[in-house]
Design an enzyme around this catalytic site. Sequence first.
Site, mmCIF file in Angstrom:
data_model
loop_
_atom_site.group_PDB
_atom_site.id
_atom_site.type_symbol
_atom_site.label_atom_id
_atom_site.label_comp_id
_atom_site.label_asym_id
_atom_site.label_seq_id
_atom_site.Cartn_x
_atom_site.Cartn_y
_atom_site.Cartn_z
ATOM 1 N N ASP A 244 35.025 34.119 22.455
ATOM 2 C CA ASP A 244 35.644 32.824 22.723
ATOM 3 C C ASP A 244 35.587 32.607 24.240
ATOM 4 O O ASP A 244 34.562 32.202 24.762
ATOM 5 C CB ASP A 244 37.060 32.865 22.136
ATOM 6 C CG ASP A 244 37.777 31.526 22.165
ATOM 7 O OD1 ASP A 244 37.156 30.520 22.467
ATOM 8 O OD2 ASP A 244 38.980 31.491 21.888
ATOM 9 N N ASN B 119 37.105 36.768 27.858
ATOM 10 C CA ASN B 119 38.015 37.625 28.624
ATOM 11 C C ASN B 119 38.160 39.020 28.002
ATOM 12 O O ASN B 119 38.193 40.026 28.719
ATOM 13 C CB ASN B 119 39.388 36.978 28.746
ATOM 14 C CG ASN B 119 39.389 35.834 29.740
ATOM 15 O OD1 ASN B 119 38.969 35.998 30.884
ATOM 16 N ND2 ASN B 119 39.823 34.666 29.312
ATOM 17 N N THR B 120 38.266 39.087 26.674
ATOM 18 C CA THR B 120 38.451 40.381 26.009
ATOM 19 C C THR B 120 37.273 41.304 26.285
ATOM 20 O O THR B 120 37.450 42.457 26.703
ATOM 21 C CB THR B 120 38.579 40.179 24.479
ATOM 22 O OG1 THR B 120 39.640 39.260 24.233
ATOM 23 C CG2 THR B 120 38.838 41.493 23.775
ATOM 24 N N LEU B 121 36.071 40.789 26.043
ATOM 25 C CA LEU B 121 34.900 41.657 26.198
ATOM 26 C C LEU B 121 34.633 42.007 27.648
ATOM 27 O O LEU B 121 34.252 43.139 27.939
ATOM 28 C CB LEU B 121 33.675 41.009 25.556
ATOM 29 C CG LEU B 121 33.587 41.271 24.053
ATOM 30 C CD1 LEU B 121 32.458 40.473 23.444
ATOM 31 C CD2 LEU B 121 33.399 42.765 23.763
ATOM 32 N N LYS C 268 31.384 31.243 20.208
ATOM 33 C CA LYS C 268 31.691 29.827 20.470
ATOM 34 C C LYS C 268 31.205 29.521 21.890
ATOM 35 O O LYS C 268 31.985 29.604 22.845
ATOM 36 C CB LYS C 268 33.207 29.587 20.416
ATOM 37 C CG LYS C 268 33.849 29.711 19.053
ATOM 38 C CD LYS C 268 35.352 29.412 19.192
ATOM 39 C CE LYS C 268 36.108 29.570 17.908
ATOM 40 N NZ LYS C 268 37.570 29.450 18.090
ATOM 41 N N ASP D 37 41.760 35.835 11.602
ATOM 42 C CA ASP D 37 42.996 35.331 10.995
ATOM 43 C C ASP D 37 43.511 34.082 11.705
ATOM 44 O O ASP D 37 43.090 33.743 12.812
ATOM 45 C CB ASP D 37 44.091 36.402 11.075
ATOM 46 C CG ASP D 37 44.596 36.579 12.499
ATOM 47 O OD1 ASP D 37 43.771 36.757 13.414
ATOM 48 O OD2 ASP D 37 45.821 36.512 12.711
ATOM 49 N N ARG E 278 42.677 36.599 6.654
ATOM 50 C CA ARG E 278 41.826 37.607 7.283
ATOM 51 C C ARG E 278 40.807 38.205 6.306
ATOM 52 O O ARG E 278 39.713 38.588 6.704
ATOM 53 C CB ARG E 278 42.719 38.726 7.836
ATOM 54 C CG ARG E 278 42.129 39.453 9.017
ATOM 55 C CD ARG E 278 43.011 40.627 9.411
ATOM 56 N NE ARG E 278 44.070 40.336 10.351
ATOM 57 C CZ ARG E 278 43.895 40.063 11.642
ATOM 58 N NH1 ARG E 278 42.692 39.980 12.141
ATOM 59 N NH2 ARG E 278 44.928 39.849 12.430
HETATM 60 P P1 IMP Z 1 38.305 35.887 23.998
HETATM 61 O O1 IMP Z 1 38.878 34.540 24.367
HETATM 62 O O2 IMP Z 1 36.781 35.881 24.053
HETATM 63 O O3 IMP Z 1 38.921 36.975 24.810
HETATM 64 O O4 IMP Z 1 38.686 36.140 22.474
HETATM 65 C C1 IMP Z 1 39.971 36.552 22.168
HETATM 66 C C2 IMP Z 1 40.200 36.789 20.713
HETATM 67 O O5 IMP Z 1 40.711 35.571 20.173
HETATM 68 C C3 IMP Z 1 39.061 37.129 19.799
HETATM 69 O O6 IMP Z 1 38.678 38.467 19.816
HETATM 70 C C4 IMP Z 1 39.669 36.776 18.450
HETATM 71 O O7 IMP Z 1 40.462 37.849 17.992
HETATM 72 C C5 IMP Z 1 40.524 35.589 18.800
HETATM 73 N N1 IMP Z 1 39.861 34.342 18.383
HETATM 74 C C6 IMP Z 1 39.174 33.466 19.132
HETATM 75 N N2 IMP Z 1 38.741 32.422 18.401
HETATM 76 C C7 IMP Z 1 39.153 32.659 17.137
HETATM 77 C C8 IMP Z 1 39.029 31.928 15.889
HETATM 78 O O8 IMP Z 1 38.408 30.857 15.779
HETATM 79 N N3 IMP Z 1 39.624 32.494 14.803
HETATM 80 C C9 IMP Z 1 40.321 33.673 14.861
HETATM 81 N N4 IMP Z 1 40.457 34.378 15.989
HETATM 82 C C10 IMP Z 1 39.886 33.877 17.121
#
Ligand code: IMP
Length: 187
Positions: free
Chosen positions: A113, A116-118, A141, A169, A175
């Site tokens: 998304d 940040n996580t990765l 995304k 989820d 989920r």
């Molecule tokens: P990041 O913003 O890339 O760090 O993503 C953070 C986390 O948000 C992901 O690993 C998912 O667990 C969660 N996430 C982001 N988009 C979705 C979605 O559309 N459905 C469910 N979880 C999401």
Amino acid sequence: MADSLSSPPLTKDLRRVLIDADSISRRVDELAREIDERYKDIEEPLILVGVLKGSFIYMADLARKLTIPHIVDFIAISSYGAQGDKRGEVRLLMDTRENLSGRDVLVVEDILDSGNTLSYLIRLFKSRGVKSISTTVFLDKPERHEVPVDIAFMGFDIPDVWVVGYGLDYKEKYRTLPYIAEMYPQK
Ligand code: IMP
Ligand code: MG
């Protein structure tokens, strides 16, 4: 794409099936073949690190389709919004069981998304002296990226909508749906 016979009926929260179970299975096969090829000359088993909870179904499917030697491990981090965390802030809740130093590591994530996580996990694992680090993400995304992350093995690009199923989820619901579904925007 959606097969009404193999898919349970949608509830009032779910707008449509984005990726049905057969398409998921075929794509995971392809990703496993790519990962096998990339790591075919590996010396020690590849360590797969799944990011809990969202990756657990993708991890189970992917790991069972790999033919290269591998070890399954997990890490848990907080997602934004949980316990009032600020967006973009990532906290480590549960560490891996394996020592990653000197090892080939593949991070297994459900969805990219903001990134940040990765980007946090890649920095963390590099600081632990991994031999190599790479990532596989089932969904992306592209419109939502805030930080650049290099993904070696990507499943599907999706639009900027909230999706559930196949590990993902909404407030712990949906989920374990066998397909990826788009939700109606929640109030
Ligand atoms: P990041 O913003 O890339 O760090 O993503 C953070 C986390 O948000 C992901 O690993 C998912 O667990 C969660 N996430 C982001 N988009 C979705 C979605 O559309 N459905 C469910 N979880 C999401
Ligand atoms: Mg996740």
